[in-house]
Design a protein around this motif. Sequence first.
Motif, PDB file in Angstrom:
ATOM      1  N   ALA A   8       0.812  -1.210   0.000  1.00 37.65           N
ATOM      2  CA  ALA A   8       0.000   0.000   0.000  1.00 37.65           C
ATOM      3  C   ALA A   8       0.853   1.271   0.000  1.00 37.65           C
ATOM      4  O   ALA A   8       0.369   2.340  -0.339  1.00 37.65           O
ATOM      5  CB  ALA A   8      -0.925  -0.008   1.213  1.00 37.65           C
ATOM      6  N   CYS A  24       0.730   2.977  -3.222  1.00 34.07           N
ATOM      7  CA  CYS A  24      -0.588   2.929  -3.852  1.00 34.07           C
ATOM      8  C   CYS A  24      -1.179   4.336  -3.988  1.00 34.07           C
ATOM      9  O   CYS A  24      -1.274   5.063  -2.998  1.00 34.07           O
ATOM     10  CB  CYS A  24      -1.500   2.028  -3.015  1.00 34.07           C
ATOM     11  N   CYS A  27      -4.334   4.727  -1.768  1.00 34.61           N
ATOM     12  CA  CYS A  27      -3.973   4.947  -0.356  1.00 34.61           C
ATOM     13  C   CYS A  27      -3.483   6.389  -0.157  1.00 34.61           C
ATOM     14  O   CYS A  27      -3.787   7.018   0.856  1.00 34.61           O
ATOM     15  CB  CYS A  27      -2.920   3.951   0.098  1.00 34.61           C
ATOM     16  N   HIS A  43      -6.507  -1.186   2.116  1.00 31.68           N
ATOM     17  CA  HIS A  43      -5.826  -1.607   0.889  1.00 31.68           C
ATOM     18  C   HIS A  43      -6.122  -3.078   0.622  1.00 31.68           C
ATOM     19  O   HIS A  43      -5.361  -3.968   0.997  1.00 31.68           O
ATOM     20  CB  HIS A  43      -4.319  -1.356   0.978  1.00 31.68           C
ATOM     21  N   HIS A 100      -6.265  -1.373  -5.892  1.00 32.45           N
ATOM     22  CA  HIS A 100      -6.853  -1.111  -4.571  1.00 32.45           C
ATOM     23  C   HIS A 100      -8.348  -1.006  -4.843  1.00 32.45           C
ATOM     24  O   HIS A 100      -8.763  -0.229  -5.704  1.00 32.45           O
ATOM     25  CB  HIS A 100      -6.274   0.202  -4.027  1.00 32.45           C
TER      26      HIS A 100
HETATM   27 ZN    ZN Z   1      -4.088   1.190  -1.524  1.00 28.05          ZN
END
Ligand code: ZN
Length: 155
Positions: A9, A12, A15, A57, A103
């Motif tokens: 994550a 990401c 995120c 996530h 995600h």
């Molecule tokens: Zn994520």
Amino acid sequence: MSAADSPAAASCGICGLIERIRGSSFADFIAELEHHYVILGDAQFYRGYCALLFKRHVMELHRLAPEIARSAFDEVLAVARAIDAAVHPIRLNYENLGNQEPHLHWHIFPRSADDPMRLAPVWMRPEAERKVTLDDRERRALIESLRAELARILR
Ligand SMILES: [Zn+2]
């Protein structure tokens, strides 16, 4: 717990967005639900387009516990009903892809009768045409309207 606690994550993009939402530095935030954050999407050629970002996530819908998946899907339906009430599209398109950002998230696109590409998936429209930003006043009014409809539906 941070959305970006796991190593996967850390890089990401979703995120990262969630961190901005939690830090109150994301202008297109609409609502926080039990499982998702709801935001106004960045492709307002499809006026009223919203995205739901799963708070953790998680990569795949089918890996959620069934009762969590059902409860999360109820939120997708609630946001769809809010978009329908706010912008009156001829139909809605739902997308749960995750190819670029793995995600769990949903796109809900309102489609209109006067779209010359109405028979095509939204992604067929060139990005430069899709990624229309509303002027600030219209954007704020639309966010307020979506937020109010969502609150009414979830009441
Ligand atoms: Zn994520």
